[in-house]
Design a protein around this motif. Structure first.
Motif, PDB file in Angstrom:
ATOM      1  N   THR A 115       1.006  -0.705   0.058  1.00  0.00           N
ATOM      2  CA  THR A 115       0.238   0.137   0.158  1.00  0.00           C
ATOM      3  C   THR A 115       0.709   0.961   0.364  1.00  0.00           C
ATOM      4  O   THR A 115       0.198   2.071  -0.702  1.00  0.00           O
ATOM      5  CB  THR A 115      -0.521   0.159   1.051  1.00  0.00           C
ATOM      6  N   MET A 125      -6.221   5.500  -2.174  1.00  0.00           N
ATOM      7  CA  MET A 125      -7.205   4.749  -2.061  1.00  0.00           C
ATOM      8  C   MET A 125      -8.744   5.121  -2.304  1.00  0.00           C
ATOM      9  O   MET A 125      -9.392   5.708  -1.440  1.00  0.00           O
ATOM     10  CB  MET A 125      -7.358   4.256  -0.637  1.00  0.00           C
ATOM     11  N   GLU A 128     -12.609   0.026   1.050  1.00  0.00           N
ATOM     12  CA  GLU A 128     -12.221  -0.556   1.218  1.00  0.00           C
ATOM     13  C   GLU A 128     -13.021  -1.391   1.946  1.00  0.00           C
ATOM     14  O   GLU A 128     -14.069  -1.270   2.491  1.00  0.00           O
ATOM     15  CB  GLU A 128     -11.125  -0.279   2.870  1.00  0.00           C
TER      16      GLU A 128
END
Length: 208
Positions: A115, A125, A128
Motif C-alpha cells: 500500500t 485509496m 476498502e
C-alpha cells in the motif's frame, strides 16, 4: 475507455495472456447451509478453505476518462502470508456463445509494504472492505461463497457491518486467452447448483 494493457504474466519460456472466466450469483443467509452442503457433494474431496480478507481498491487518475484500478488484498486470519495485488481488465461481454464473463486478470504476491508503494506511485485509496467466506475447488474451477462487510472506521478492520443479508457466490477459472471451452464446463457445473443459486454472466456496467 479500455484499461491500460498491463495483462502479461511471466511464465517459463515466455509470456502468456491470462483471462478470468466468471459467473456470479447470490444466496440469502438462510440458504447458506444448503448451498454449502451441495458444494461439498459436487466439489473435490477435500475440506473447503475458509478465508477472512481485507481488500483495498486504489485508483490512479490520469488524462484518460476512466481511472486505472488496482486491488490490494491481505489475509486477516493467516499471519505471514503475502499481500496480493490484482488487476482486472474490462469485461468482454459481446460473444453470446461464451457462457461466462471474460476479462484480463493479473494476480501477484507482494511484500507487506504494497500500500505504501501504491501511494508513492500516485494511487489513492477509493474504498476498502472485508470479505469472509468459504472456498471450494472443482478441478481448475474455483467457487467462492462469501459475505462482504463495510468498514465503519477507515483503516479499522475490527469495526465492520454486513453489507447485505446475502452471500455472494462466484464461480471462476483463470486460464490462457482462447480457452473458451472452460465456460462450457462452468455452465454445466452452475446448472447443478440450481435452484439454490442461479449463477449468471453479469455485466458490471448494469450494476452501476
Amino acid at each position: 475507455m479500455e484499461a491500460p494493457p498491463v495483462t502479461m504474466m511471466p511464465v517459463t519460456g515466455g509470456t502468456i495472456n491470462m483471462m478470468e472466466y466468471l459467473l456470479q450469483g447470490s444466496v440469502l443467509d438462510h440458504s447458506l447451509e444448503s448451498l454449502i452442503h451441495r458444494l461439498r457433494g459436487l466439489c473435490d474431496n477435500m475440506e473447503p478453505e475458509t478465508f477472512l480478507d481485507h481488500e483495498m481498491v486504489f485508483l490512479l487518475k490520469g488524462q484518460q476518462a476512466s481511472p486505472f484500478v488496482l486491488r490490494a488484498r491481505r489475509s486477516m486470519d493467516r499471519a505471514g502470508t503475502p499481500w496480493h495485488l490484482r488487476y482486472l481488465g474490462q469485461p468482454e461481454m459481446g460473444d453470446k456463445n461464451r457462457h461466462a464473463l471474460v476479462r484480463n486478470c493479473v494476480d501477484i504476491a507482494t511484500s507487506e509494504n504494497l500500500t505504501d508503494f501504491l501511494m508513492e506511485m500516485g494511487f489513492r485509496m477509493d474504498h476498502e472492505f472485508v470479505t469472509k467466506g468459504h472456498l471450494f475447488r472443482k478441478g481448475i474451477m474455483k467457487i467462492m461463497v462469501y459475505k462482504i462487510f463495510r468498514i465503519l472506521v477507515p483503516g479499522n478492520t475490527d469495526s465492520t457491518e454486513a453489507l447485505s443479508l446475502s452471500y455472494l457466490v462466484e464461480l471462476s477459472v483463470v486460464a490462457p486467452a482462447g480457452q473458451d471451452m472452460v465456460s462450457d464446463d462452468m455452465r454445466n457445473f452452475a446448472e447443478q447448483l440450481k435452484p439454490l443459486v442461479h449463477l449468471e454472466k453479469i455485466d458490471p456496467k448494469r450494476l452501476m
